[in-house]
Write a protein that holds these residues in place. Structure first.
Motif, PDB file in Angstrom:
ATOM      1  N   UNK A 131     -41.783  30.422  -0.643  1.00  0.00           N
ATOM      2  CA  UNK A 131     -41.731  28.995  -0.941  1.00  0.00           C
ATOM      3  C   UNK A 131     -42.847  28.642  -1.925  1.00  0.00           C
ATOM      4  N   UNK A 132     -42.563  27.676  -2.776  1.00  0.00           N
ATOM      5  CA  UNK A 132     -43.515  27.259  -3.800  1.00  0.00           C
ATOM      6  C   UNK A 132     -43.864  25.782  -3.608  1.00  0.00           C
ATOM      7  N   UNK A 133     -45.143  25.437  -3.720  1.00  0.00           N
ATOM      8  CA  UNK A 133     -45.505  24.021  -3.679  1.00  0.00           C
ATOM      9  C   UNK A 133     -44.758  23.306  -4.796  1.00  0.00           C
ATOM     10  N   UNK A 134     -44.353  22.056  -4.533  1.00  0.00           N
ATOM     11  CA  UNK A 134     -43.406  21.394  -5.437  1.00  0.00           C
ATOM     12  C   UNK A 134     -43.945  21.142  -6.844  1.00  0.00           C
ATOM     13  N   UNK A 135     -45.266  21.230  -7.036  1.00  0.00           N
ATOM     14  CA  UNK A 135     -45.790  21.061  -8.393  1.00  0.00           C
ATOM     15  C   UNK A 135     -45.484  22.261  -9.291  1.00  0.00           C
ATOM     16  N   UNK A 136     -45.129  23.416  -8.700  1.00  0.00           N
ATOM     17  CA  UNK A 136     -44.661  24.543  -9.516  1.00  0.00           C
ATOM     18  C   UNK A 136     -43.452  24.120 -10.343  1.00  0.00           C
ATOM     19  N   UNK A 137     -42.533  23.398  -9.697  1.00  0.00           N
ATOM     20  CA  UNK A 137     -41.292  23.009 -10.371  1.00  0.00           C
ATOM     21  C   UNK A 137     -41.536  22.003 -11.486  1.00  0.00           C
ATOM     22  N   UNK A 138     -42.623  21.248 -11.399  1.00  0.00           N
ATOM     23  CA  UNK A 138     -42.984  20.290 -12.445  1.00  0.00           C
ATOM     24  C   UNK A 138     -43.584  21.007 -13.651  1.00  0.00           C
ATOM     25  N   UNK A 171     -52.182  30.403  -5.239  1.00  0.00           N
ATOM     26  CA  UNK A 171     -51.929  31.269  -6.396  1.00  0.00           C
ATOM     27  C   UNK A 171     -52.888  30.937  -7.534  1.00  0.00           C
ATOM     28  N   UNK A 172     -52.983  29.653  -7.811  1.00  0.00           N
ATOM     29  CA  UNK A 172     -53.872  29.143  -8.839  1.00  0.00           C
ATOM     30  C   UNK A 172     -54.328  27.777  -8.336  1.00  0.00           C
ATOM     31  N   UNK A 173     -55.415  27.271  -8.840  1.00  0.00           N
ATOM     32  CA  UNK A 173     -55.966  26.033  -8.304  1.00  0.00           C
ATOM     33  C   UNK A 173     -54.908  24.926  -8.222  1.00  0.00           C
ATOM     34  N   UNK A 174     -54.594  24.514  -6.979  1.00  0.00           N
ATOM     35  CA  UNK A 174     -53.627  23.450  -6.747  1.00  0.00           C
ATOM     36  C   UNK A 174     -52.189  23.905  -6.630  1.00  0.00           C
ATOM     37  N   UNK A 175     -51.903  25.198  -6.880  1.00  0.00           N
ATOM     38  CA  UNK A 175     -50.547  25.743  -6.787  1.00  0.00           C
ATOM     39  C   UNK A 175     -50.500  26.766  -5.647  1.00  0.00           C
ATOM     40  N   UNK A 176     -49.624  26.511  -4.671  1.00  0.00           N
ATOM     41  CA  UNK A 176     -49.596  27.324  -3.457  1.00  0.00           C
ATOM     42  C   UNK A 176     -48.253  28.032  -3.282  1.00  0.00           C
ATOM     43  N   UNK A 177     -48.322  29.246  -2.733  1.00  0.00           N
ATOM     44  CA  UNK A 177     -47.134  30.039  -2.434  1.00  0.00           C
ATOM     45  C   UNK A 177     -47.171  30.426  -0.955  1.00  0.00           C
ATOM     46  N   UNK A 178     -46.034  30.261  -0.277  1.00  0.00           N
ATOM     47  CA  UNK A 178     -45.906  30.690   1.112  1.00  0.00           C
ATOM     48  C   UNK A 178     -45.005  31.923   1.172  1.00  0.00           C
ATOM     49  N   UNK A 179     -45.496  32.957   1.837  1.00  0.00           N
ATOM     50  CA  UNK A 179     -44.750  34.206   1.991  1.00  0.00           C
ATOM     51  C   UNK A 179     -44.418  34.373   3.471  1.00  0.00           C
ATOM     52  N   UNK A 229     -37.753  26.170  -1.901  1.00  0.00           N
ATOM     53  CA  UNK A 229     -37.224  27.512  -2.087  1.00  0.00           C
ATOM     54  C   UNK A 229     -36.930  27.704  -3.573  1.00  0.00           C
ATOM     55  N   UNK A 230     -36.706  28.943  -3.960  1.00  0.00           N
ATOM     56  CA  UNK A 230     -36.395  29.217  -5.363  1.00  0.00           C
ATOM     57  C   UNK A 230     -35.106  28.525  -5.785  1.00  0.00           C
ATOM     58  N   UNK A 231     -34.140  28.471  -4.898  1.00  0.00           N
ATOM     59  CA  UNK A 231     -32.864  27.825  -5.212  1.00  0.00           C
ATOM     60  C   UNK A 231     -33.022  26.336  -5.504  1.00  0.00           C
ATOM     61  N   UNK A 232     -34.068  25.722  -4.957  1.00  0.00           N
ATOM     62  CA  UNK A 232     -34.263  24.278  -5.100  1.00  0.00           C
ATOM     63  C   UNK A 232     -34.934  23.872  -6.405  1.00  0.00           C
ATOM     64  N   UNK A 233     -35.511  24.819  -7.135  1.00  0.00           N
ATOM     65  CA  UNK A 233     -36.156  24.465  -8.396  1.00  0.00           C
ATOM     66  C   UNK A 233     -35.100  24.449  -9.500  1.00  0.00           C
TER      67      UNK A 233
END
Length: 216
Positions: free
Chosen positions: A183-190, A159-167, A103-107
């Protein structure tokens, strides 16, 4: 195509800054860092962004799309998307995902900026599609998203190659308004900062509305 993003003059300064940075980097280094293919003869990167394929020239950063069924190309027309991509090319690197979604709060810093994200993305998504689930399904299907068994209706979008968003949407009723989660795949936060994730959500919703207009 008319994208409903804010045409803020403040966008021009960061765009020019990242464009200058991009133009000063070796394109081979950009390719290695991001994983984007670089054609040395044509001097273009090939990028897949929300299901559409684009070519981005180096060093002048001219963007052109390859025609597809969606007919909506934010990377070519929306300034927030252009800034997002040129910044990624200039200073970010592709990172693998563990398969976990956040979730956004978790990043990092997400809790600090959550109120802005809530208004900018969560409430906007909920009130745009929470009582229009069929329209949501049509739009997400047209965008090549994958249906999920979450909420009342949910999709996963690359969203972009290897980066996923759940709505995810929960339909409203007489007692409760519609609600949503993103929700954002955890590599977004990296790879990205919390503000970047809000921009990514904003770009997604803008594209959804543009696709909906095209379908209607």
């Amino acid at each position: 195509m008319d994208f409903d993003y804010a045409k803020d003059s403040k966008e021009q300064r960061p765009y020019e800054y990242y464009l200058k940075t991009y133009q000063e980097i070796d394109p081979k280094e950009i390719s290695e860092r991001t994983g984007f293919f670089y054609d040395e003869e044509k001097k273009v990167f090939t990028v897949v962004f929300m299901g559409s394929t684009y070519e981005i020239s180096f060093p002048d950063y001219k963007i052109s799309h390859k025609e597809d069924e969606k007919g909506v190309y934010p990377l070519e027309e929306a300034m927030n998307a252009k800034i997002f991509m040129v910044r990624y090319l200039s200073e970010k690197a592709k990172a693998p995902s563990s398969g976990k979604f956040l979730t956004y709060r978790e990043v990092p810093w997400g809790e600090v900026y959550f109120r802005q994200f809530q208004g900018r993305c969560l409430m906007r998504l909920a009130f745009s599609y929470g009582n229009k689930l069929e329209a949501f399904k049509k739009v997400m299907t047209a965008m090549g998203a994958k249906p999920l068994e979450q909420g009342d209706c949910a999709f996963e979008l690359e969203f972009m190659e290897g980066f996923f968003i759940r709505l995810i949407l929960w339909e409203g009723d007489d007692e409760f308004p519609p609600s949503s989660q993103i929700l954002f795949s955890d590599n977004f936060a990296v790879t990205f900062a919390a503000e970047d994730l809000a921009v990514a959500g904003d770009i997604c919703i803008n594209m959804m509305k543009a696709v909906e207009r095209k379908l209607s």
